[in-house]
Write a protein that holds these residues in place. Structure first.
Motif, PDB file in Angstrom:
ATOM      1  N   GLU A   1       8.145  -9.737 -34.307  1.00 47.87           N
ATOM      2  CA  GLU A   1       8.175 -11.191 -34.094  1.00 47.87           C
ATOM      3  C   GLU A   1       9.565 -11.784 -34.348  1.00 47.87           C
ATOM      4  O   GLU A   1       9.892 -12.860 -33.845  1.00 47.87           O
ATOM      5  N   ASP A   2      10.357 -11.111 -35.167  1.00 42.54           N
ATOM      6  CA  ASP A   2      11.664 -11.653 -35.554  1.00 42.54           C
ATOM      7  C   ASP A   2      12.756 -11.394 -34.509  1.00 42.54           C
ATOM      8  O   ASP A   2      13.848 -11.957 -34.600  1.00 42.54           O
ATOM      9  N   VAL A   3      12.454 -10.512 -33.557  1.00 44.09           N
ATOM     10  CA  VAL A   3      13.479 -10.130 -32.573  1.00 44.09           C
ATOM     11  C   VAL A   3      13.262 -10.929 -31.295  1.00 44.09           C
ATOM     12  O   VAL A   3      12.155 -10.970 -30.764  1.00 44.09           O
ATOM     13  N   LYS A   4      14.317 -11.590 -30.821  1.00 46.86           N
ATOM     14  CA  LYS A   4      14.222 -12.393 -29.599  1.00 46.86           C
ATOM     15  C   LYS A   4      15.158 -11.831 -28.523  1.00 46.86           C
ATOM     16  O   LYS A   4      16.237 -11.307 -28.847  1.00 46.86           O
ATOM     17  N   ILE A   5      14.714 -11.976 -27.264  1.00 44.51           N
ATOM     18  CA  ILE A   5      15.577 -11.563 -26.158  1.00 44.51           C
ATOM     19  C   ILE A   5      16.879 -12.355 -26.242  1.00 44.51           C
ATOM     20  O   ILE A   5      16.858 -13.566 -26.463  1.00 44.51           O
TER      21      ILE A   5
ATOM     22  N   SER B   1      28.491  -2.711 -30.072  1.00 41.84           N
ATOM     23  CA  SER B   1      27.734  -3.966 -30.049  1.00 41.84           C
ATOM     24  C   SER B   1      26.559  -3.819 -29.094  1.00 41.84           C
ATOM     25  O   SER B   1      26.461  -2.834 -28.363  1.00 41.84           O
ATOM     26  N   GLY B   2      25.674  -4.791 -29.106  1.00 42.73           N
ATOM     27  CA  GLY B   2      24.499  -4.675 -28.240  1.00 42.73           C
ATOM     28  C   GLY B   2      23.724  -5.975 -28.174  1.00 42.73           C
ATOM     29  O   GLY B   2      23.995  -6.926 -28.915  1.00 42.73           O
ATOM     30  N   THR B   3      22.756  -5.991 -27.266  1.00 46.22           N
ATOM     31  CA  THR B   3      21.949  -7.186 -27.019  1.00 46.22           C
ATOM     32  C   THR B   3      20.512  -6.781 -26.744  1.00 46.22           C
ATOM     33  O   THR B   3      20.267  -5.775 -26.071  1.00 46.22           O
ATOM     34  N   VAL B   4      19.579  -7.564 -27.240  1.00 47.37           N
ATOM     35  CA  VAL B   4      18.162  -7.351 -26.918  1.00 47.37           C
ATOM     36  C   VAL B   4      17.923  -7.878 -25.506  1.00 47.37           C
ATOM     37  O   VAL B   4      18.212  -9.042 -25.219  1.00 47.37           O
ATOM     38  N   THR B   5      17.416  -7.021 -24.610  1.00 55.37           N
ATOM     39  CA  THR B   5      17.226  -7.423 -23.213  1.00 55.37           C
ATOM     40  C   THR B   5      15.766  -7.680 -22.858  1.00 55.37           C
ATOM     41  O   THR B   5      15.477  -8.347 -21.878  1.00 55.37           O
ATOM     42  N   ASP B   6      14.841  -7.104 -23.633  1.00 59.51           N
ATOM     43  CA  ASP B   6      13.423  -7.290 -23.305  1.00 59.51           C
ATOM     44  C   ASP B   6      12.589  -6.941 -24.537  1.00 59.51           C
ATOM     45  O   ASP B   6      13.051  -6.193 -25.412  1.00 59.51           O
ATOM     46  N   LYS B   7      11.405  -7.481 -24.601  1.00 59.19           N
ATOM     47  CA  LYS B   7      10.430  -7.045 -25.606  1.00 59.19           C
ATOM     48  C   LYS B   7       9.046  -7.160 -24.992  1.00 59.19           C
ATOM     49  O   LYS B   7       8.768  -8.123 -24.261  1.00 59.19           O
ATOM     50  N   ARG B   8       8.224  -6.151 -25.220  1.00 64.87           N
ATOM     51  CA  ARG B   8       6.859  -6.215 -24.687  1.00 64.87           C
ATOM     52  C   ARG B   8       5.963  -5.232 -25.434  1.00 64.87           C
ATOM     53  O   ARG B   8       6.438  -4.287 -26.069  1.00 64.87           O
ATOM     54  N   GLN B   9       4.649  -5.472 -25.334  1.00 69.67           N
ATOM     55  CA  GLN B   9       3.682  -4.555 -25.937  1.00 69.67           C
ATOM     56  C   GLN B   9       3.229  -3.579 -24.862  1.00 69.67           C
ATOM     57  O   GLN B   9       2.920  -3.981 -23.741  1.00 69.67           O
ATOM     58  N   GLU B  10       3.237  -2.309 -25.211  1.00 71.77           N
ATOM     59  CA  GLU B  10       2.973  -1.258 -24.234  1.00 71.77           C
ATOM     60  C   GLU B  10       2.332  -0.085 -24.967  1.00 71.77           C
ATOM     61  O   GLU B  10       2.850   0.363 -25.985  1.00 71.77           O
ATOM     62  N   ASN B  11       1.211   0.423 -24.447  1.00 73.56           N
ATOM     63  CA  ASN B  11       0.514   1.560 -25.064  1.00 73.56           C
ATOM     64  C   ASN B  11       0.292   1.364 -26.567  1.00 73.56           C
ATOM     65  O   ASN B  11       0.452   2.299 -27.354  1.00 73.56           O
ATOM     66  N   GLY B  12      -0.037   0.147 -26.941  1.00 71.06           N
ATOM     67  CA  GLY B  12      -0.322  -0.133 -28.347  1.00 71.06           C
ATOM     68  C   GLY B  12       0.909  -0.219 -29.226  1.00 71.06           C
ATOM     69  O   GLY B  12       0.797  -0.302 -30.452  1.00 71.06           O
ATOM     70  N   GLU B  13       2.103  -0.192 -28.616  1.00 70.52           N
ATOM     71  CA  GLU B  13       3.324  -0.315 -29.409  1.00 70.52           C
ATOM     72  C   GLU B  13       4.035  -1.620 -29.058  1.00 70.52           C
ATOM     73  O   GLU B  13       3.915  -2.127 -27.941  1.00 70.52           O
ATOM     74  N   ASN B  14       4.793  -2.123 -30.043  1.00 68.96           N
ATOM     75  CA  ASN B  14       5.557  -3.356 -29.863  1.00 68.96           C
ATOM     76  C   ASN B  14       7.014  -2.977 -29.642  1.00 68.96           C
ATOM     77  O   ASN B  14       7.738  -2.715 -30.589  1.00 68.96           O
TER      78      ASN B  14
END
Lengths: 145, 149
Positions: free
Chosen positions: A8-12, A102-115
């Motif tokens: 929940e704390d990680v945003k795109i 360095s890096g950037t969060v590009t996506d987040k999703r729930q898949e196969n029971g994993e976040n």
């Protein structure tokens, strides 16, 4: 462990915390050769490197620079959460270079029971030249409700 | 020179016993101070059974087993013209000291590409699925070799 990272704390668009490594010394190539088993003299023998066209001598193992990126990633997401990690080697690194990951969060999703969170990463030297581009995904825990 | 008839070709299995000292050595060579790689107690406190392997550790069985030079030679790739283009890992299970991991290198694809500068290159992807002593999949490694022609 204290500051656990939750899905929940990680945003795109969030930044992956930066990591600076270096300046790289030739000695580190020797250490890495022994640890990894990659004894290609291109990384440890200036005479050999010059003979095959590297005018300044030895270049760093690409996998050492990928190791720096791995360090940056697992300083942020726990090692056990890492699901996939891939890189493209875009440029040669030389002793004396300082590498900034360095890096950037590009996506987040729930898949196969994993976040899952998906991130892009890049490693550049002090002049901004890109050495590695890559990406990784990690499965993060949810906060308990 | 690699060619597409080599797709599917497999090589001798890499069999590797994972040692705590080798994990520590890899972390130290990278300069990674994360205590989970260096100290068993710290790893246990962080929720691991023992010191886990760093993300790029699978280069160790590949390189120490001399699998890569054998493979390059066998595929008739010119050693002086080969570059490491890409590396990718998928992680399925933790790997710990005492585990014995086994992987069979396999040629997944061979493609000819032309660079923007008009130079031809062969792109050879080698894939290794590693299993542990319990025959569980632990990780998959993909290596892209670029042979300049």
């Amino acid at each position: 462990m204290g500051n656990e990272l939750y899905f929940e704390d990680v945003k795109i668009g969030d930044a992956v915390p930066e990591l600076s490594k270096g300046p790289i010394m030739k000695l580190q190539h020797v250490l890495y050769a022994g640890a990894s088993g990659d004894f290609n003299p291109l990384h440890t023998d200036d005479d050999f490197a010059k003979a095959v066209g590297m005018k300044d001598g030895v270049i760093s193992h690409g996998m050492l620079i990928m190791g720096f990126v791995g360090q940056a990633i697992t300083a942020w997401v726990p090692r056990k959460c890492l699901r996939k990690f891939g890189v493209r080697f875009a440029g040669m690194t030389k002793p004396g270079n300082t590498i900034m990951v360095s890096g950037t969060v590009t996506d987040k999703r729930q898949e196969n029971g994993e976040n899952l969170v998906f991130c892009e990463v890049v490693a550049r030297d002090e002049g901004g030249d890109v050495k590695i581009t890559g990406n990784f995904s990690a499965a993060l825990p949810l906060k308990r409700g | 020179m690699a060619d597409s008839t080599q797709v599917g070709k497999t090589f001798d299995p890499i069999v590797w016993e994972v040692e705590r000292g080798k994990i520590r050595e890899m972390a130290k060579a990278i300069g990674d101070p994360n205590p989970i790689y260096l100290d068993r107690d710290a790893a246990i406190r962080a929720g691991y059974r023992d010191t886990p392997v760093p993300p790029t550790f699978l280069t160790v069985p590949m390189m120490w087993s001399s699998s890569m030079p054998v493979l390059i030679n066998d595929l008739k790739i010119n050693f002086m013209m080969v570059l490491h283009g890409e590396e990718e890992y998928e992680y399925y299970r933790d790997i710990y000291p005492g585990d014995t991991i086994t992987g069979v290198p396999k040629v997944a694809s061979v493609e000819e590409k032309t660079s923007k500068a008009g130079k031809k290159m062969d792109m050879v992807t080698v894939e290794i699925l590693y299993k542990n002593q319990n025959n569980e999949d632990v990780a998959r490694a993909r290596t892209l070799l670029v042979e300049r022609k």
